[in-house]
Design a protein around this motif. Structure first.
Motif, PDB file in Angstrom:
ATOM      1  N   ILE A  19       4.852  10.978   3.090  1.00  0.00           N
ATOM      2  CA  ILE A  19       4.614   9.781   1.971  1.00  0.00           C
ATOM      3  C   ILE A  19       5.218   8.562   2.462  1.00  0.00           C
ATOM      4  O   ILE A  19       6.459   8.499   3.060  1.00  0.00           O
ATOM      5  CB  ILE A  19       5.374  10.128   0.558  1.00  0.00           C
ATOM      6  N   GLU A  20       4.445   7.454   2.672  1.00  0.00           N
ATOM      7  CA  GLU A  20       4.922   6.113   2.983  1.00  0.00           C
ATOM      8  C   GLU A  20       4.555   5.355   1.886  1.00  0.00           C
ATOM      9  O   GLU A  20       3.530   5.058   1.272  1.00  0.00           O
ATOM     10  CB  GLU A  20       4.204   5.826   4.276  1.00  0.00           C
ATOM     11  N   ILE A  21       5.213   4.098   1.674  1.00  0.00           N
ATOM     12  CA  ILE A  21       5.145   3.032   0.788  1.00  0.00           C
ATOM     13  C   ILE A  21       5.511   1.582   1.774  1.00  0.00           C
ATOM     14  O   ILE A  21       6.481   1.642   1.810  1.00  0.00           O
ATOM     15  CB  ILE A  21       5.683   2.897  -0.363  1.00  0.00           C
ATOM     16  N   GLY A  22       4.305   1.191   2.188  1.00  0.00           N
ATOM     17  CA  GLY A  22       4.593  -0.222   2.949  1.00  0.00           C
ATOM     18  C   GLY A  22       5.535  -0.078   4.048  1.00  0.00           C
ATOM     19  O   GLY A  22       6.472  -0.938   4.263  1.00  0.00           O
ATOM     20  N   GLY A  23       5.691   0.868   4.671  1.00  0.00           N
ATOM     21  CA  GLY A  23       6.557   0.950   6.148  1.00  0.00           C
ATOM     22  C   GLY A  23       7.707   2.052   5.853  1.00  0.00           C
ATOM     23  O   GLY A  23       8.438   2.335   6.663  1.00  0.00           O
ATOM     24  N   GLU A  24       8.289   2.178   4.574  1.00  0.00           N
ATOM     25  CA  GLU A  24       9.174   3.118   4.175  1.00  0.00           C
ATOM     26  C   GLU A  24       8.771   4.509   4.097  1.00  0.00           C
ATOM     27  O   GLU A  24       7.690   4.765   3.059  1.00  0.00           O
ATOM     28  CB  GLU A  24      10.005   2.822   3.003  1.00  0.00           C
ATOM     29  N   ALA A  25       8.930   5.325   4.640  1.00  0.00           N
ATOM     30  CA  ALA A  25       8.343   6.733   4.820  1.00  0.00           C
ATOM     31  C   ALA A  25       9.440   7.947   4.852  1.00  0.00           C
ATOM     32  O   ALA A  25      10.617   7.966   5.209  1.00  0.00           O
ATOM     33  CB  ALA A  25       7.482   6.793   5.985  1.00  0.00           C
ATOM     34  N   TYR A  76       0.717  -1.369   0.076  1.00  0.00           N
ATOM     35  CA  TYR A  76      -0.086  -0.058   0.089  1.00  0.00           C
ATOM     36  C   TYR A  76       0.829   1.271   0.082  1.00  0.00           C
ATOM     37  O   TYR A  76       2.165   1.175   0.195  1.00  0.00           O
ATOM     38  CB  TYR A  76      -1.023  -0.032   1.200  1.00  0.00           C
ATOM     39  N   TRP A  77       0.389   2.426  -0.398  1.00  0.00           N
ATOM     40  CA  TRP A  77       1.090   3.583  -0.111  1.00  0.00           C
ATOM     41  C   TRP A  77      -0.236   4.612   0.391  1.00  0.00           C
ATOM     42  O   TRP A  77      -1.159   4.334   0.473  1.00  0.00           O
ATOM     43  CB  TRP A  77       1.286   4.219  -1.473  1.00  0.00           C
ATOM     44  N   ARG A  78       0.319   5.635   1.258  1.00  0.00           N
ATOM     45  CA  ARG A  78      -0.458   6.503   2.002  1.00  0.00           C
ATOM     46  C   ARG A  78       0.274   8.055   2.059  1.00  0.00           C
ATOM     47  O   ARG A  78       1.455   7.690   2.200  1.00  0.00           O
ATOM     48  CB  ARG A  78      -0.648   6.153   3.379  1.00  0.00           C
ATOM     49  N   ALA A  79      -0.406   8.688   1.985  1.00  0.00           N
ATOM     50  CA  ALA A  79       0.274  10.343   2.027  1.00  0.00           C
ATOM     51  C   ALA A  79      -0.733  11.173   2.642  1.00  0.00           C
ATOM     52  O   ALA A  79      -1.795  10.871   2.650  1.00  0.00           O
ATOM     53  CB  ALA A  79       0.543  10.783   0.621  1.00  0.00           C
ATOM     54  N   ARG A  80      -0.039  12.009   3.295  1.00  0.00           N
ATOM     55  CA  ARG A  80      -0.768  13.170   4.257  1.00  0.00           C
ATOM     56  C   ARG A  80      -0.050  14.645   3.880  1.00  0.00           C
ATOM     57  O   ARG A  80       1.034  14.688   3.770  1.00  0.00           O
ATOM     58  CB  ARG A  80      -0.403  13.189   5.623  1.00  0.00           C
ATOM     59  N   ILE A  81      -1.140  15.176   3.218  1.00  0.00           N
ATOM     60  CA  ILE A  81      -0.738  16.332   2.338  1.00  0.00           C
ATOM     61  C   ILE A  81      -1.281  17.797   2.759  1.00  0.00           C
ATOM     62  O   ILE A  81      -2.705  17.617   2.954  1.00  0.00           O
ATOM     63  CB  ILE A  81      -1.308  16.274   0.654  1.00  0.00           C
ATOM     64  N   VAL A  82      -0.522  18.635   3.089  1.00  0.00           N
ATOM     65  CA  VAL A  82      -1.194  19.889   3.948  1.00  0.00           C
ATOM     66  C   VAL A  82      -1.342  20.833   2.627  1.00  0.00           C
ATOM     67  O   VAL A  82      -0.573  20.928   1.747  1.00  0.00           O
ATOM     68  CB  VAL A  82      -0.142  20.587   4.739  1.00  0.00           C
TER      69      VAL A  82
END
Length: 392
Positions: A227-233, A52-58
């Protein structure tokens, strides 16, 4: 790892010993909750690279109604580009094309692939081949690559040992100026070493993808993001309230190690402000090799190819992380996610006894978690001076 804890570091269990890790230096121009203190934070998610990937963007100061959609498009496009060039599962990727290229012939690479491969080869040289981008065939034979996992070979099989013998990173010749690569041809009748090498960049491509996406977001005006991809962030800037992007460094549970094990590792929360993190280990991606009696993970360690120790030797072995089953994971903090990703894998492959001196020489912020058996099973930590500086 768990990211973006609300209220960190107080979010941790106050009954447990804890520590907070923070970067030692920050850019003087960094805006801590000033001009962006009232902007919303968008959460974006998706799938890539088998995870998975996850991002938090201001949100940007000049944001429009589709601000989040624009950021999402940049992220997806970036991740897709990296996959298309560096995935061994993609039949037209640079890696797949190289596997079909006869030894001695040059292959042109995309600039991004050449950049990542160059760094992978540098880390391979620093680790004397313990970390190697030339292990693609070996990982495929062991069922961790594009092949059928059900057809995996034993670590001690002739096929794997032959592939391991020829998987020498020094046989990869990269011309950085021309961005071309070839397998150095062998002279004589050595058919084995003239077999095509398979490049594997899985240990560094995720980190690079995070960095590339971060640079593109930053250039487009999203200066504060995670930004994170599978635990690398990687975290850039900070949250609107001035807090960094928090991550909790998980420690193994009893089911991950031994039910009778005790832990001497404090619970830790780190602030990713202009900082990246990666953790490598085999706890969740391995198989039990019935032929050799070894547990084989997707990160190949030097111990994997050594003679199996008896149960008695393992139970009385006290050197830190020196037995295959003792080492749980390695976490590395670095300015870029590509560096953290590559070094976490490399230092896991080396183990703390071999890896600590190298990590100190490279001034890496790294920590190993390992299970010490004597006098009783205990989870311990070995860390570098730079890692301790994040705590102090």
């Amino acid at each position: 790892m768990t990211f973006d804890l609300s209220g960190a570091p107080a979010a941790l269990d106050e009954t447990q010993p804890r520590r907070v890790l923070l970067p030692t230096e920050l850019p003087p121009s960094l805006d801590f909750g000033g001009g962006h203190s009232f902007r919303p934070v968008h959460t974006l998610t998706g799938a890539t690279m088998g995870t998975y990937w996850r991002a938090r963007i201001v949100e940007r100061a000049t944001a429009h109604a589709d601000d989040a959609a624009q950021a999402n498009a940049i992220l997806i496009k970036t991740f897709d580009e990296v996959v298309s060039r560096m995935s061994p599962w993609e039949p037209e990727s640079d890696l797949a094309c190289f596997a079909r290229t006869p030894p001695g012939e040059w292959l042109s690479l995309a600039p991004e692939t050449a950049h990542v491969l160059a760094r992978a080869l540098e880390v391979a040289a620093l680790t004397d081949g313990a970390y190697s981008p030339a292990l693609g065939e070996v990982t495929e034979l062991l069922g961790f690559g594009p092949g059928d996992p059900a057809a995996r070979h034993s670590i001690d099989s002739p096929a794997v040992r032959a592939a391991r013998a020829r998987a020498d990173y020094r046989r990869l010749e990269l011309d950085t100026a021309r961005r071309t690569v070839r397998q150095r041809p062998s002279h004589g009748d050595c058919a084995s070493t003239n077999s095509p090498l398979h490049i594997d960049l899985c240990s560094i491509a995720k980190g690079y993808a995070v960095d590339l996406a971060s640079e593109r977001l930053h250039a487009a005006g999203w200066h504060h993001h995670f930004i994170e991809i599978g635990g690398e962030a990687r975290g850039r800037g900070c949250k609107p309230d001035g807090q960094p992007w928090w991550c909790y460094l998980e420690t193994p549970t009893a089911s991950d190690t031994e039910k009778t094990a005790q832990s001497e590792v404090p619970r830790s929360v780190a602030g990713l402000c202009e900082l990246a993190v990666a953790t490598s280990g085999n706890a969740h991606h391995h198989f039990e090799d019935e032929v050799s009696g070894k547990r084989i993970g997707h990160i190949l360690r030097l111990d994997d190819f050594e003679e199996r120790k008896t149960a008695n030797e393992r139970s009385h072995h006290t050197r830190i992380g020196s037995t295959h089953d003792a080492l749980h994971s390695v976490t590395v903090f670095a300015p870029t996610c590509m560096e953290a990703d590559a070094w976490a894998t490399a230092l896991y492959a080396l183990g703390p006894e071999r890896g600590l001196p190298l990590a100190e020489a490279q001034q890496l912020a790294a920590r190993w978690l390992y299970l010490e058996q004597a006098p009783r099973p205990t989870l311990r930590e070995a860390a570098t001076t730079q890692f301790q500086r994040l705590v102090d």
